[in-house]
Design a protein around this motif. Structure first.
Motif, PDB file in Angstrom:
ATOM      1  N   CYS A  16       0.851  -1.170   0.000  1.00 32.65           N
ATOM      2  CA  CYS A  16       0.000   0.000   0.000  1.00 32.65           C
ATOM      3  C   CYS A  16       0.893   1.228   0.000  1.00 32.65           C
ATOM      4  O   CYS A  16       1.700   1.428   0.881  1.00 32.65           O
ATOM      5  CB  CYS A  16      -0.919   0.003   1.201  1.00 32.65           C
ATOM      6  SG  CYS A  16      -0.097  -0.193   2.753  1.00 32.65           S
ATOM      7  N   PHE A  17       0.846   1.987  -1.031  1.00 29.99           N
ATOM      8  CA  PHE A  17       1.714   3.148  -1.126  1.00 29.99           C
ATOM      9  C   PHE A  17       1.167   4.110  -2.162  1.00 29.99           C
ATOM     10  O   PHE A  17       0.244   3.794  -2.898  1.00 29.99           O
ATOM     11  CB  PHE A  17       3.123   2.730  -1.522  1.00 29.99           C
ATOM     12  CG  PHE A  17       3.160   2.086  -2.862  1.00 29.99           C
ATOM     13  CD1 PHE A  17       3.299   2.861  -4.002  1.00 29.99           C
ATOM     14  CD2 PHE A  17       3.026   0.714  -2.981  1.00 29.99           C
ATOM     15  CE1 PHE A  17       3.313   2.274  -5.238  1.00 29.99           C
ATOM     16  CE2 PHE A  17       3.033   0.124  -4.222  1.00 29.99           C
ATOM     17  CZ  PHE A  17       3.181   0.908  -5.348  1.00 29.99           C
ATOM     18  N   THR A  18       1.773   5.247  -2.213  1.00 29.92           N
ATOM     19  CA  THR A  18       1.377   6.237  -3.204  1.00 29.92           C
ATOM     20  C   THR A  18       2.356   6.224  -4.341  1.00 29.92           C
ATOM     21  O   THR A  18       3.534   6.067  -4.148  1.00 29.92           O
ATOM     22  CB  THR A  18       1.483   7.651  -2.626  1.00 29.92           C
ATOM     23  OG1 THR A  18       1.117   7.591  -1.294  1.00 29.92           O
ATOM     24  CG2 THR A  18       0.632   8.603  -3.404  1.00 29.92           C
ATOM     25  N   MET A  19       1.882   6.424  -5.518  1.00 27.71           N
ATOM     26  CA  MET A  19       2.785   6.634  -6.619  1.00 27.71           C
ATOM     27  C   MET A  19       2.249   7.840  -7.366  1.00 27.71           C
ATOM     28  O   MET A  19       1.457   7.716  -8.281  1.00 27.71           O
ATOM     29  CB  MET A  19       2.830   5.412  -7.495  1.00 27.71           C
ATOM     30  CG  MET A  19       4.056   5.508  -8.353  1.00 27.71           C
ATOM     31  SD  MET A  19       4.323   4.107  -9.336  1.00 27.71           S
ATOM     32  CE  MET A  19       5.686   4.733 -10.282  1.00 27.71           C
ATOM     33  N   ALA A  33      -3.477   4.714  -3.604  1.00 33.54           N
ATOM     34  CA  ALA A  33      -2.841   5.765  -2.810  1.00 33.54           C
ATOM     35  C   ALA A  33      -3.765   6.273  -1.702  1.00 33.54           C
ATOM     36  O   ALA A  33      -3.325   6.849  -0.719  1.00 33.54           O
ATOM     37  CB  ALA A  33      -2.414   6.913  -3.708  1.00 33.54           C
TER      38      ALA A  33
ATOM     39  N   LEU B  11       6.538  -1.232   1.975  1.00 35.42           N
ATOM     40  CA  LEU B  11       6.438   0.230   1.892  1.00 35.42           C
ATOM     41  C   LEU B  11       5.357   0.685   2.875  1.00 35.42           C
ATOM     42  O   LEU B  11       4.228   0.921   2.491  1.00 35.42           O
ATOM     43  CB  LEU B  11       6.074   0.643   0.457  1.00 35.42           C
ATOM     44  CG  LEU B  11       7.006   0.101  -0.630  1.00 35.42           C
ATOM     45  CD1 LEU B  11       6.419   0.357  -2.014  1.00 35.42           C
ATOM     46  CD2 LEU B  11       8.384   0.720  -0.536  1.00 35.42           C
ATOM     47  N   PRO B  12       5.718   0.762   4.177  1.00 38.53           N
ATOM     48  CA  PRO B  12       4.699   1.010   5.199  1.00 38.53           C
ATOM     49  C   PRO B  12       4.062   2.395   5.142  1.00 38.53           C
ATOM     50  O   PRO B  12       2.929   2.561   5.540  1.00 38.53           O
ATOM     51  CB  PRO B  12       5.436   0.793   6.509  1.00 38.53           C
ATOM     52  CG  PRO B  12       6.872   0.937   6.186  1.00 38.53           C
ATOM     53  CD  PRO B  12       7.046   0.567   4.747  1.00 38.53           C
ATOM     54  N   THR B  13       4.813   3.388   4.674  1.00 29.60           N
ATOM     55  CA  THR B  13       4.233   4.723   4.512  1.00 29.60           C
ATOM     56  C   THR B  13       4.671   5.263   3.155  1.00 29.60           C
ATOM     57  O   THR B  13       5.469   4.648   2.470  1.00 29.60           O
ATOM     58  CB  THR B  13       4.714   5.708   5.600  1.00 29.60           C
ATOM     59  OG1 THR B  13       6.090   6.027   5.356  1.00 29.60           O
ATOM     60  CG2 THR B  13       4.577   5.150   7.002  1.00 29.60           C
ATOM     61  N   GLN B  14       4.175   6.452   2.822  1.00 31.93           N
ATOM     62  CA  GLN B  14       4.481   7.026   1.512  1.00 31.93           C
ATOM     63  C   GLN B  14       5.944   7.389   1.331  1.00 31.93           C
ATOM     64  O   GLN B  14       6.410   7.560   0.218  1.00 31.93           O
ATOM     65  CB  GLN B  14       3.649   8.293   1.295  1.00 31.93           C
ATOM     66  CG  GLN B  14       2.177   8.001   1.121  1.00 31.93           C
ATOM     67  CD  GLN B  14       1.415   9.265   0.759  1.00 31.93           C
ATOM     68  OE1 GLN B  14       1.969  10.194   0.205  1.00 31.93           O
ATOM     69  NE2 GLN B  14       0.136   9.288   1.070  1.00 31.93           N
ATOM     70  N   ALA B 136       7.657  11.449  -1.152  1.00 29.91           N
ATOM     71  CA  ALA B 136       7.172  10.238  -1.826  1.00 29.91           C
ATOM     72  C   ALA B 136       7.858  10.079  -3.183  1.00 29.91           C
ATOM     73  O   ALA B 136       8.128   8.962  -3.617  1.00 29.91           O
ATOM     74  CB  ALA B 136       5.655  10.312  -1.994  1.00 29.91           C
ATOM     75  N   ARG B 139      11.215   8.490  -2.694  1.00 30.94           N
ATOM     76  CA  ARG B 139      11.005   7.084  -2.361  1.00 30.94           C
ATOM     77  C   ARG B 139      10.702   6.281  -3.638  1.00 30.94           C
ATOM     78  O   ARG B 139      11.284   5.225  -3.884  1.00 30.94           O
ATOM     79  CB  ARG B 139       9.852   6.967  -1.351  1.00 30.94           C
ATOM     80  CG  ARG B 139       9.768   5.649  -0.607  1.00 30.94           C
ATOM     81  CD  ARG B 139       9.060   4.545  -1.362  1.00 30.94           C
ATOM     82  NE  ARG B 139       7.775   4.907  -1.898  1.00 30.94           N
ATOM     83  CZ  ARG B 139       6.634   4.768  -1.256  1.00 30.94           C
ATOM     84  NH1 ARG B 139       6.607   4.288  -0.063  1.00 30.94           N
ATOM     85  NH2 ARG B 139       5.498   5.118  -1.837  1.00 30.94           N
ATOM     86  N   ASP B 140       9.807   6.819  -4.450  1.00 33.98           N
ATOM     87  CA  ASP B 140       9.427   6.110  -5.669  1.00 33.98           C
ATOM     88  C   ASP B 140      10.609   5.961  -6.619  1.00 33.98           C
ATOM     89  O   ASP B 140      10.762   4.941  -7.282  1.00 33.98           O
ATOM     90  CB  ASP B 140       8.285   6.846  -6.374  1.00 33.98           C
ATOM     91  CG  ASP B 140       6.981   6.716  -5.604  1.00 33.98           C
ATOM     92  OD1 ASP B 140       6.951   5.934  -4.630  1.00 33.98           O
ATOM     93  OD2 ASP B 140       5.997   7.376  -5.977  1.00 33.98           O
TER      94      ASP B 140
END
Lengths: 135, 166
Positions: A16-19, A33, B11-14, B136, B139-140
């Motif tokens: 679970c993450f944002t992209m 997201a 990926l526990p957080t953004q 984020a 991270r990405d």
């Protein structure tokens, strides 16, 4: 069976993450997201459910749940079927595959490093044993 | 005979990446493999190339600098600064990707922070590496870099198959 592919409940929970690549919810990356949409997916990972059941479990207003379900449906993460007066939603695991693959590539890179570290560690252990034998 | 674990990435957080891995060795040895230049030389590039530089100044405020020549021929470098050192237990460091000449001018305060912990049970060690990113997007990008490598390896494998078939 709603659940296709090799994904499990853990996958949804873990990935679970944002992209934030696009402002719209045009793909699975963006759709997951939103924390409440992830919550919906987590509930559906246990099996298909009618809308009112989802509303009760999530403790959210029905219009909001419906809105999120619509987004999830648009990107193919959930599918719906009618049963009498009820609309029953289920998870489409295959749609989570791009997310799964995205993380897996990174995981593979590190695992290759760690496998080489395993070899180094085997040598270090042998050296240590050798040293203690000398004592 | 090694029965080691498989790396698990979550990926526990953004803005976080967490990697965990079990090693069939006590933690002082995992620490040694993780922080000793001659040993880092042997694993850091994975299957992606050859390590050409591994410098470690293991003290608070000290820097580390790794460089490799990737299989494609280009150089990839990273460096960082040690923020916290508890031998055999815990290491906190920044990580900056060297983008080429002039990369020294990058804002180091925006560098991802990596916290690595080593816990030992019955002679086996679990290493947990938490990467805290400033955004984020960063991270990405980091996760994406692994994806590209994975794809590159698939291409290489395909090429090998093509050569055997030729």
């Amino acid at each position: 069976m709603a659940w296709t592919g090799a994904l499990t409940y853990a996958d949804i929970d873990i990935y679970c993450f944002t992209m934030p690549r696009a402002a719209t919810t045009t793909d699975a990356f963006n759709a997951v997201a939103e924390p409440r949409r992830r919550a919906i997916l987590e509930v559906l990972a246990d099996g298909e459910r009618p809308v009112n059941d989802l509303v009760a479990r999530l403790g959210l207003p029905q219009p909001l749940v419906s809105k999120h379900l619509r987004v999830l449906r648009e990107v193919g993460l959930v599918d719906v079927r009618g049963a009498g007066r009820q609309r029953i939603y289920r998870l489409e695991g295959r749609s989570l595959e791009p997310i799964h693959d995205w993380v897996k590539g990174f995981e593979r890179t590190w695992e290759q490093r760690f496998q080489l570290m395993d070899e180094v560690l085997e040598e270090l252990k042998e050296q240590e044993e050798g040293e203690s034998d000398d004592e | 005979m090694t029965s080691s674990g498989t790396a698990v990435v979550t990926l526990p957080t953004q803005t976080q990446i967490v990697i965990t891995r079990d090693f069939d060795a006590p933690r002082h040895l995992v620490w040694k493999a993780y922080t000793t230049p001659e040993l880092i030389q042997r694993w850091w590039s994975g299957e992606r190339g050859e390590v050409t530089k591994a410098e470690v100044d293991l003290r608070i405020g000290g820097t580390w600098r790794y460089m490799m020549v990737a299989n494609g021929g280009f150089e990839v470098g990273f460096h960082g600064e040690f923020r916290e050192i508890v031998p055999n237990e815990r290491l906190v460091t920044t990580e900056v990707y060297d983008t080429g000449p002039g990369s020294e001018s990058v804002d180091e305060s925006m560098a991802p922070l990596i916290t690595t912990t080593f816990t030992e049970v019955d002679g086996r060690t679990t290493m947990t590496q938490v990467t805290d990113c400033p955004s984020a997007e960063v991270r990405d990008m980091i996760v994406e870099s692994g994806m590209e490598a994975g794809m590159q390896e698939s291409m290489d494998a395909l090429e090998r198959v093509a050569i055997t078939l030729a």
